[in-house]
Design an enzyme around this catalytic site. Structure first.
Site, PDB file in Angstrom:
ATOM      1  N   TRP A  28       0.806  -1.223   0.000  1.00 55.96           N
ATOM      2  CA  TRP A  28       0.000   0.000   0.000  1.00 55.96           C
ATOM      3  C   TRP A  28       0.836   1.269   0.000  1.00 55.96           C
ATOM      4  O   TRP A  28       0.317   2.356  -0.172  1.00 55.96           O
ATOM      5  CB  TRP A  28      -0.927   0.026   1.225  1.00 55.96           C
ATOM      6  CG  TRP A  28      -0.194  -0.262   2.518  1.00 55.96           C
ATOM      7  CD1 TRP A  28      -0.137  -1.469   3.159  1.00 55.96           C
ATOM      8  CD2 TRP A  28       0.635   0.633   3.277  1.00 55.96           C
ATOM      9  NE1 TRP A  28       0.683  -1.383   4.272  1.00 55.96           N
ATOM     10  CE2 TRP A  28       1.164  -0.097   4.368  1.00 55.96           C
ATOM     11  CE3 TRP A  28       0.987   1.980   3.142  1.00 55.96           C
ATOM     12  CZ2 TRP A  28       2.015   0.474   5.315  1.00 55.96           C
ATOM     13  CZ3 TRP A  28       1.845   2.549   4.085  1.00 55.96           C
ATOM     14  CH2 TRP A  28       2.340   1.794   5.152  1.00 55.96           C
ATOM     15  N   LYS A  38      -2.553  -8.354  -7.776  1.00 51.92           N
ATOM     16  CA  LYS A  38      -3.345  -8.163  -6.566  1.00 51.92           C
ATOM     17  C   LYS A  38      -2.784  -6.983  -5.788  1.00 51.92           C
ATOM     18  O   LYS A  38      -1.755  -7.086  -5.118  1.00 51.92           O
ATOM     19  CB  LYS A  38      -3.344  -9.414  -5.683  1.00 51.92           C
ATOM     20  CG  LYS A  38      -4.520  -9.388  -4.729  1.00 51.92           C
ATOM     21  CD  LYS A  38      -4.243  -9.961  -3.366  1.00 51.92           C
ATOM     22  CE  LYS A  38      -3.386  -9.131  -2.498  1.00 51.92           C
ATOM     23  NZ  LYS A  38      -3.966  -7.845  -2.031  1.00 51.92           N
ATOM     24  N   ALA A  92      -2.714  -4.030  -2.788  1.00 50.45           N
ATOM     25  CA  ALA A  92      -3.001  -4.080  -1.350  1.00 50.45           C
ATOM     26  C   ALA A  92      -4.455  -3.661  -1.113  1.00 50.45           C
ATOM     27  O   ALA A  92      -4.967  -2.760  -1.790  1.00 50.45           O
ATOM     28  CB  ALA A  92      -2.061  -3.144  -0.606  1.00 50.45           C
ATOM     29  N   GLU A 104      10.724  -8.166  -3.086  1.00 48.97           N
ATOM     30  CA  GLU A 104      11.194  -6.873  -2.563  1.00 48.97           C
ATOM     31  C   GLU A 104      10.598  -6.742  -1.173  1.00 48.97           C
ATOM     32  O   GLU A 104       9.405  -6.479  -1.030  1.00 48.97           O
ATOM     33  CB  GLU A 104      10.719  -5.726  -3.464  1.00 48.97           C
ATOM     34  CG  GLU A 104      11.290  -5.751  -4.872  1.00 48.97           C
ATOM     35  CD  GLU A 104      12.776  -5.435  -4.930  1.00 48.97           C
ATOM     36  OE1 GLU A 104      13.344  -5.010  -3.921  1.00 48.97           O
ATOM     37  OE2 GLU A 104      13.366  -5.638  -6.009  1.00 48.97           O
ATOM     38  N   CYS A 144      10.209   1.302   2.246  1.00 47.87           N
ATOM     39  CA  CYS A 144      11.211   0.279   2.568  1.00 47.87           C
ATOM     40  C   CYS A 144      12.596   0.897   2.537  1.00 47.87           C
ATOM     41  O   CYS A 144      13.514   0.413   3.173  1.00 47.87           O
ATOM     42  CB  CYS A 144      11.122  -0.860   1.569  1.00 47.87           C
ATOM     43  SG  CYS A 144      11.208  -0.273  -0.116  1.00 47.87           S
ATOM     44  N   GLU A 175      11.538  -2.192  11.460  1.00 49.72           N
ATOM     45  CA  GLU A 175      11.137  -1.181  10.481  1.00 49.72           C
ATOM     46  C   GLU A 175      10.168  -0.219  11.154  1.00 49.72           C
ATOM     47  O   GLU A 175       9.136  -0.651  11.671  1.00 49.72           O
ATOM     48  CB  GLU A 175      10.408  -1.910   9.352  1.00 49.72           C
ATOM     49  CG  GLU A 175      11.017  -1.698   8.033  1.00 49.72           C
ATOM     50  CD  GLU A 175      10.224  -2.330   6.909  1.00 49.72           C
ATOM     51  OE1 GLU A 175       9.367  -3.211   7.138  1.00 49.72           O
ATOM     52  OE2 GLU A 175      10.478  -1.926   5.772  1.00 49.72           O
ATOM     53  N   SER A 206      16.026   5.426  -5.630  1.00 52.33           N
ATOM     54  CA  SER A 206      15.073   4.854  -6.593  1.00 52.33           C
ATOM     55  C   SER A 206      15.201   5.492  -7.978  1.00 52.33           C
ATOM     56  O   SER A 206      15.126   6.709  -8.103  1.00 52.33           O
ATOM     57  CB  SER A 206      13.648   5.049  -6.072  1.00 52.33           C
ATOM     58  OG  SER A 206      13.565   4.543  -4.763  1.00 52.33           O
TER      59      SER A 206
HETATM   60  P1  NAD Z   1       2.319  -6.837   3.502  1.00 54.34           P
HETATM   61  O1  NAD Z   1       3.384  -7.866   3.435  1.00 54.34           O
HETATM   62  O2  NAD Z   1       1.419  -6.845   4.653  1.00 54.34           O
HETATM   63  O3  NAD Z   1       1.389  -6.906   2.212  1.00 54.34           O
HETATM   64  C1  NAD Z   1       1.890  -6.798   0.885  1.00 54.34           C
HETATM   65  C2  NAD Z   1       0.874  -7.398  -0.062  1.00 54.34           C
HETATM   66  O4  NAD Z   1       0.702  -8.788   0.235  1.00 54.34           O
HETATM   67  C3  NAD Z   1      -0.518  -6.792   0.015  1.00 54.34           C
HETATM   68  O5  NAD Z   1      -1.094  -6.799  -1.278  1.00 54.34           O
HETATM   69  C4  NAD Z   1      -1.247  -7.744   0.921  1.00 54.34           C
HETATM   70  O6  NAD Z   1      -2.651  -7.713   0.718  1.00 54.34           O
HETATM   71  C5  NAD Z   1      -0.667  -9.072   0.496  1.00 54.34           C
HETATM   72  N1  NAD Z   1      -0.682 -10.104   1.532  1.00 54.34           N
HETATM   73  C6  NAD Z   1      -0.617  -9.943   2.877  1.00 54.34           C
HETATM   74  N2  NAD Z   1      -0.632 -11.158   3.489  1.00 54.34           N
HETATM   75  C7  NAD Z   1      -0.702 -12.084   2.503  1.00 54.34           C
HETATM   76  C8  NAD Z   1      -0.729 -13.520   2.483  1.00 54.34           C
HETATM   77  N3  NAD Z   1      -0.686 -14.237   3.604  1.00 54.34           N
HETATM   78  N4  NAD Z   1      -0.790 -14.141   1.289  1.00 54.34           N
HETATM   79  C9  NAD Z   1      -0.800 -13.445   0.149  1.00 54.34           C
HETATM   80  N5  NAD Z   1      -0.774 -12.097   0.095  1.00 54.34           N
HETATM   81  C10 NAD Z   1      -0.719 -11.428   1.254  1.00 54.34           C
HETATM   82  O7  NAD Z   1       3.096  -5.438   3.350  1.00 54.34           O
HETATM   83  P2  NAD Z   1       2.484  -3.978   3.398  1.00 54.34           P
HETATM   84  O8  NAD Z   1       2.151  -3.686   4.828  1.00 54.34           O
HETATM   85  O9  NAD Z   1       1.445  -3.808   2.355  1.00 54.34           O
HETATM   86  O10 NAD Z   1       3.750  -3.113   2.948  1.00 54.34           O
HETATM   87  C11 NAD Z   1       4.744  -2.718   3.813  1.00 54.34           C
HETATM   88  C12 NAD Z   1       5.954  -3.628   3.690  1.00 54.34           C
HETATM   89  O11 NAD Z   1       6.385  -3.661   2.331  1.00 54.34           O
HETATM   90  C13 NAD Z   1       7.149  -3.124   4.471  1.00 54.34           C
HETATM   91  O12 NAD Z   1       7.781  -4.185   5.115  1.00 54.34           O
HETATM   92  C14 NAD Z   1       8.055  -2.540   3.385  1.00 54.34           C
HETATM   93  O13 NAD Z   1       9.405  -2.489   3.722  1.00 54.34           O
HETATM   94  C15 NAD Z   1       7.784  -3.450   2.255  1.00 54.34           C
HETATM   95  N6  NAD Z   1       8.142  -2.809   0.993  1.00 54.34           N
HETATM   96  C16 NAD Z   1       9.264  -3.235   0.358  1.00 54.34           C
HETATM   97  C17 NAD Z   1       9.651  -2.614  -0.816  1.00 54.34           C
HETATM   98  C18 NAD Z   1      10.901  -3.041  -1.535  1.00 54.34           C
HETATM   99  O14 NAD Z   1      11.031  -2.688  -2.685  1.00 54.34           O
HETATM  100  N7  NAD Z   1      11.797  -3.777  -0.924  1.00 54.34           N
HETATM  101  C19 NAD Z   1       8.877  -1.584  -1.356  1.00 54.34           C
HETATM  102  C20 NAD Z   1       7.729  -1.189  -0.678  1.00 54.34           C
HETATM  103  C21 NAD Z   1       7.367  -1.832   0.499  1.00 54.34           C
END
Ligand code: NAD
Length: 481
Positions: free
Chosen positions: A154, A178, A180, A254, A288, A385, A445
């Site tokens: 998100w 899919k 967020a 990522e 991130c 984080e 980035s």
């Molecule tokens: P999240 O892991 O909770 O969710 C990410 C996505 O996965 C969402 O679409 C969510 O609906 C889906 N999801 C959640 N649980 C799932 C499951 N059990 N099975 C399948 N899909 C599932 O992460 P978030 O809270 O949306 O984002 C924040 C995190 O993302 C932070 O840890 C951040 O560091 C990381 N992030 C990393 C990068 C990168 O490029 N390394 C970039 C942006 C965000």
């Protein structure tokens, strides 16, 4: 005043906007006000299957479209995103909370992936060589990997999607996306632009859902799927890698970060503070790549703490759409509570609160820009984080000690170094166990650069030519010739 631009709220499957088969929906709200912005169709297993059918059916035709034609479509998407920049930025701000200036920057960055990969699509080079032993030729080609699943977070609702969709389409893959569940609207708005640019039906399918786990799991066990590209937390990424093992899927990931920001004794403090503001406050720290912990040399420590705190105190907090807002609402209550919990933990251990340190009362999930100095090394702030506008600072007595502290984490996404001596900065960069290092800059980035992490921050790279390789298989053909 904070109205959502008109957009489709159905599922985008096989080029059609459809409701969920059980008519289910989920609400998407503005985190800054709590107001419901839209009810979005809630995809389930039936829709996951329909989307996979569409992507599988579209694959042979799309992968056979000449690269130049695919490139022209991608280039059109870039143009349309830039044309609709204001509308897209408004949608991002409304569903995510970030200031409009950050949302505009995100749209430009997100659109750039389509331009970059429109150019890269035509550079899918193979090779033909003589076998060293003689008697035959070695022919190497790169082919699209097939139907891919793209799961996005998100915090950058546009860019985290386009960073995957653009290279996937450039490579000739078809996709199941899919977004967020907190921020699906930007991706739905993007689907309209993809269609307008000429992306054929079935090539990109968008399935928002409040039930991510069963939906994604269904795809990971569909034999037509060949890759899962995921951006999100390390915790969820680890679970998905395990699930993807059943079909031996390729899994570029990522994941989370814990970026150190090093200010050496010879650094230009004013420049370091400028960089720190970008690295910490872009997206209110919900990135991130956000600088998560600061280490400053004893010679610059007091000056850095004071100048940084002065800038943080001056930040204007408000609704992201309001003129002049620099700090918007965090995405939800849980995120804000976690930020506060980490701050209180550090204060409880003896950290010195220089500014901020509290929730902002009223609707929304605002948190004051916060600087903490003399943060004890066992504080959770330095290990987890933060995902909020909080900067913990630690005094370090040498560059070697900074390097040691910086590397003491299971994450390895990005690190920042400020030094007045470029050779010293570069030497330190080489010793940092991070996939990306910014030297005298607060931002890494760039669609032209390989973005990604070491250790538990991920697998593979996005952006640059490497990002497209993820979506291809290498095929070797031995020719008796
Ligand atoms: P999240 O892991 O909770 O969710 C990410 C996505 O996965 C969402 O679409 C969510 O609906 C889906 N999801 C959640 N649980 C799932 C499951 N059990 N099975 C399948 N899909 C599932 O992460 P978030 O809270 O949306 O984002 C924040 C995190 O993302 C932070 O840890 C951040 O560091 C990381 N992030 C990393 C990068 C990168 O490029 N390394 C970039 C942006 C965000």
């Amino acid at each position: 005043m904070h109205e959502l631009p008109k957009l489709h709220t159905g599922l985008y499957i096989d080029g059609h906007w459809v409701p969920a088969s059980d008519r289910g929906t989920f609400k998407v709200s503005d985190p800054a006000t709590g107001k419901v912005l839209a009810e979005v169709a809630d995809g389930g297993i039936a829709e996951a299957r329909a989307a996979a059918d569409a992507a599988a059916a579209a694959l042979p035709k799309w992968s056979a479209v000449p690269a130049r034609e695919r490139a022209e479509i991608l280039r059109k998407v870039h143009g349309l995103m830039m044309e609709r920049l204001e509308t897209l930025a408004r949608i991002i701000t409304l569903e995510n909370g970030k200031p409009l200036s950050d949302s505009r920057a995100e749209v430009r960055y997100a659109a750039e992936f389509f331009r970059w990969y429109s150019e890269e699509a035509c550079r899918n080079l193979g090779s033909l060589s003589h076998a060293p032993a003689g008697g035959y030729r070695i022919m190497v080609q790169h082919q699209p990997i097939g139907v891919v699943v793209l799961v996005t977070p998100w915090n950058f609702p546009a860019a985290m999607g386009t960073r995957k969709i653009a290279p996937a389409l450039a490579a000739g893959c078809t996709a199941l996306v899919k977004p967020a569940s907190a921020t699906p609207l930007t991706m739905l708005a993007l689907a309209e632009l993809l269609e307008e640019a000429g992306v054929p039906a079935g090539v990109v399918n968008i399935v928002p859902s409040s039930r991510s786990s069963p939906l994604v799991d269904h795809w990971l066990h569909d034999p037509r799927i060949r890759l899962l590209s995921f951006t999100g937390s390390t915790e969820v990424g680890r679970t998905l890698i395990k699930a993807a093992a059943d079909q031996v899927l390729k899994t570029p990931m990522e994941l989370g970060g814990n970026a150190p920001f090093l200010v050496l004794d010879d650094a230009d403090v004013a420049a370091a503070v400028d960089g720190a503001m970008i690295a910490k406050m872009r997206n209110m720290g919900e990135a991130c790549t956000a600088a998560n912990r600061f280490y400053a040399g004893a010679g610059v420590y007091d000056a850095f703490v004071e100048a940084f705190a002065e800038r943080m105190r001056a930040q204007k907090i408000g609704h992201g759409l309001d003129e002049g807002t620099q700090v918007g609402s965090l995405v939800d209550e849980a995120t804000r509570d976690k930020v506060d919990e980490l701050v209180q933990d550090a204060v409880g251990r003896g950290a010195r609160l220089v500014c901020g340190g509290s929730r902002v009362p009223g609707p929304g999930y605002f948190y004051e820009p916060t600087v903490l100095a003399d943060v004890p090394l066992d504080s959770r702030l330095l290990a987890e984080e933060i995902f909020g506008p909080v900067a913990p600072i630690v005094k370090a007595d040498s560059a070697e000690r900074m390097l040691e502290l910086a590397n003491a984490t299971e994450y390895g996404l990005v690190a920042y170094v400020y030094s007045g001596d470029l050779a010293r900065g570069l030497k330190l960069a080489e010793g940092l166990e991070f996939g990306m290092v910014a030297v005298n800059r607060g931002l890494v980035s760039d669609p032209a650069a390989p973005f990604g992490g070491m250790k538990q921050s991920g697998l593979g790279r996005e952006g640059s030519y490497e990002g497209m390789q993820e979506y291809m298989e290498t095929k070797y053909i031995a020719v008796d010739w």
